[in-house]
Design an enzyme around this catalytic site. Structure first.
Site, mmCIF file in Angstrom:
data_model
loop_
_atom_site.group_PDB
_atom_site.id
_atom_site.type_symbol
_atom_site.label_atom_id
_atom_site.label_comp_id
_atom_site.label_asym_id
_atom_site.label_seq_id
_atom_site.Cartn_x
_atom_site.Cartn_y
_atom_site.Cartn_z
ATOM 1 C CD GLN A 161 -1.071 -0.035 3.775
ATOM 2 O OE1 GLN A 161 -1.550 -0.978 3.986
ATOM 3 N NE2 GLN A 161 -1.511 1.285 4.386
ATOM 4 C CB CYS A 167 -4.703 -0.897 5.568
ATOM 5 S SG CYS A 167 -5.481 0.056 6.883
ATOM 6 C CD GLU A 241 -11.218 14.162 -11.934
ATOM 7 O OE1 GLU A 241 -12.314 14.361 -12.506
ATOM 8 O OE2 GLU A 241 -10.097 14.829 -12.260
ATOM 9 C CG HIS A 310 -2.922 -2.579 9.534
ATOM 10 N ND1 HIS A 310 -2.681 -1.775 8.368
ATOM 11 C CD2 HIS A 310 -2.166 -3.918 9.399
ATOM 12 C CE1 HIS A 310 -2.155 -2.444 7.292
ATOM 13 N NE2 HIS A 310 -1.682 -3.755 7.747
ATOM 14 C CG ASN A 330 0.171 -6.497 6.514
ATOM 15 O OD1 ASN A 330 -0.642 -5.509 6.472
ATOM 16 N ND2 ASN A 330 1.265 -6.472 7.624
#
Length: 389
Positions: A161, A167, A241, A310, A330
Site C-alpha cells: 500500500q 489498508c 480523481e 490496521h 497483509n
C-alpha cells in the site's frame, strides 16, 4: 611561481573533493552491507551501532541523512530487543521501514474505527443480505472446524500500500477477489485505487489515503456492482480523481450475495474463516512493521486498551509446535514477513483486537451456468495438479 602555487592549490582541492566523494561512497557501502548483515543475523545490530557513522544513508541532504540514521538506530534497537526477549515469540528484522520517521510509519496503517459497523449504511441496499450479529451466530454454530485452513490460494500475491492509509481498500478488494474466485473459479485482480479515489469523493464514507472504516470498501461494491481491473485502474498510493464517469474496458460485474458481521468471539471467527476469507481490523505498530517470521505476539503493543488501526485479511489458522495461530494476509508487499503474510497467536484472547471488527462476504455470480462450468474446470485442474505432485 604564482602560477605554480595556483596549480598546486587546484590539485589539492581536486584531491579533497575526490576524497569526500569516496568517503560518501564508503559510508553508503557500509550501510548496505550492514543491512544485509541484519537481515541474516539480527543479533549483529549492536555492532553497527558502535560503528560511529553519523551519516549512513545515501543523499545530498546532510540533515536528512542524520535524521534517517536516528530513525534507523531506534528501529534497530527494537529489532535487537525483540530478538533477545523471550516474551516475543517471533523474529524481527531490519527492512524497508527501518529509516522512516514516526509519521511515515503511521501511513502504513489507515483503519478508521468510526462507523466501522454502522448497519444504517446498508439499510437501503436490497440486492444482497446483510446479516446482523445474532443471526450470523445461529447459522454458524454447526460448522465443523478442521485442524487448519488456508485460503491464500484464492487470492493474488500481496502488494504494498506504500505511504497511503489504504489498508481498508486492500482488505476489501482481497476479500472480494477470494470470494469471486470461489464463486466463479476465475482469478481476477480488482483495483485498489478505484476505492481510494471514489470513496474519497463520498466524504461521509472515508478519506482515501487518510483512512476509512473496514466496511467502506464493501459499501462501494454494493452500490456500484462492478469493479475495474487493477491493470486498467492502477494503484498510485495517493488520492486521485474518481474515474467512475470514464469508460474503462475492464469493468467486471461483482455483486454481493451476502455480507455478515462476525460476532466478537474466537469461536465465531474460527467458524467464519472456515467458510472463507474474513476482513478484520488489528492493532499495528513498530513491532509488526519489523516482523520477519514466526508467530507474532506483542503484549506491549496489543495490551487491553489497544484499538484496531490496521485492516488486513484473515485467511486461515493452524498450529505449530503446540502454538495456535491465525494466518493473516497483509498489504506491505510480498517482501515483508512470510511472503506478505504473518502468523499471529490465537493462544491469547483477542490478541491485537482481532475479534473487534470482522466482515465476511459471498459474491453473486451473474452468469450462473458459465460460472458453474468454469468452476468445474478449475476443480478438475486442481485435482490433476495434486495427483501429479
Amino acid at each position: 611561481m604564482r602560477s605554480l602555487s595556483i596549480l598546486v592549490f587546484l590539485m589539492l582541492c581536486n584531491v579533497a573533493v575526490s576524497t569526500f566523494k569516496l568517503s560518501n561512497r564508503k559510508i553508503a557501502k557500509e550501510y548496505r552491507e550492514a543491512l544485509k548483515k541484519f537481515n541474516t543475523a539480527p543479533q549483529n545490530v549492536p555492532q553497527f551501532q558502535k560503528m560511529n557513522l553519523p551519516d549512513t544513508t545515501i543523499g545530498p541532504d546532510k540533515a536528512a541523512r542524520r535524521s534517517s540514521y536516528k530513525n534507523f538506530k531506534k528501529y534497530s534497537e527494537l529489532v535487537n530487543e525483540i530478538n533477545h526477549d523471550d516474551t516475543f515469540s517471533f523474529t524481527a528484522e531490519i527492512n524497508k521501514f527501518s529509516i522512516e520517521s514516526e509519521s511515515d510509519l503511521n501511513t502504513h496503517f489507515g483503519m478508521n474505527m468510526s462507523a466501522s459497523f454502522d448497519d444504517e449504511m446498508f439499510e437501503n441496499d436490497t440486492d444482497f443480505e446483510f446479516e446482523p450479529q445474532d443471526e450470523a451466530v445461529e447459522k454458524r454454530d454447526a460448522v465443523e472446524l478442521p485442524e487448519s485452513i488456508n485460503w491464500s490460494y484464492t487470492m493474488s500475491e500481496p502488494e504494498h500500500q506504500r505511504k497511503c492509509g489504504s489498508c481498508w481498500a486492500f482488505s476489501a478488494i482481497s476479500s472480494v477477489e477470494s470470494a469471486y474466485y470461489r464463486a466463479t473459479g476465475l482469478r481476477k485482480k480488482f483495483s485498489y485505487q478505484e476505492l481510494v479515489d471514489c470513496v474519497f469523493e463520498e466524504k461521509r464514507w472515508g478519506n482515501g489515503c487518510k483512512g476509512a472504516s473496514i466496511n467502506t470498501g464493501f459499501l462501494w461494491v454494493t452500490r456500484q456492482k462492478r469493479l475495474a481491473s487493477r491493470e486498467d485502474y492502477k494503484y498510485v498510493a495517493k488520492d486521485g480523481e474518481c474515474k467512475k464517469n470514464t469508460t474503462l474496458n475492464s469493468y467486471i460485474n461483482v455483486g454481493l450475495k451476502r455480507l455478515y458481521r462476525v460476532p466478537k468471539t474466537e469461536s465465531a471467527l474460527l467458524q467464519a474463516v472456515v467458510e472463507g476469507v474474513v476482513s478484520v481490523g488489528v492493532k499495528g505498530g513498530r513491532s509488526l512493521l519489523a516482523y520477519k517470521s514466526g508467530i507474532y505476539y506483542d503484549r506491549y503493543l496489543c495490551r487491553a486498551t489497544a484499538y484496531p488501526n490496521h485492516a488486513v485479511n484473515l485467511v486461515g489458522y493452524g498450529e505449530e509446535g503446540g502454538k495456535k495461530y491465525w494466518l493473516i494476509r497483509n498489504s506491505w508487499g510480498k517482501d515483508w514477513g512470510e511472503g506478505g503474510y504473518y502468523r499471529m497467536t490465537r493462544d491469547h484472547k483477542n490478541h491485537c483486537k482481532i475479534h473487534e471488527t470482522a466482515l465476511r462476504l459471498d459474491i453473486q455470480c451473474y452468469n450462473r451456468k458459465q460460472c458453474e462450468e468454469q468452476k468445474k474446470v478449475n476443480e478438475l485442474k486442481k485435482q490433476i495438479e495434486t495427483e501429479l505432485v
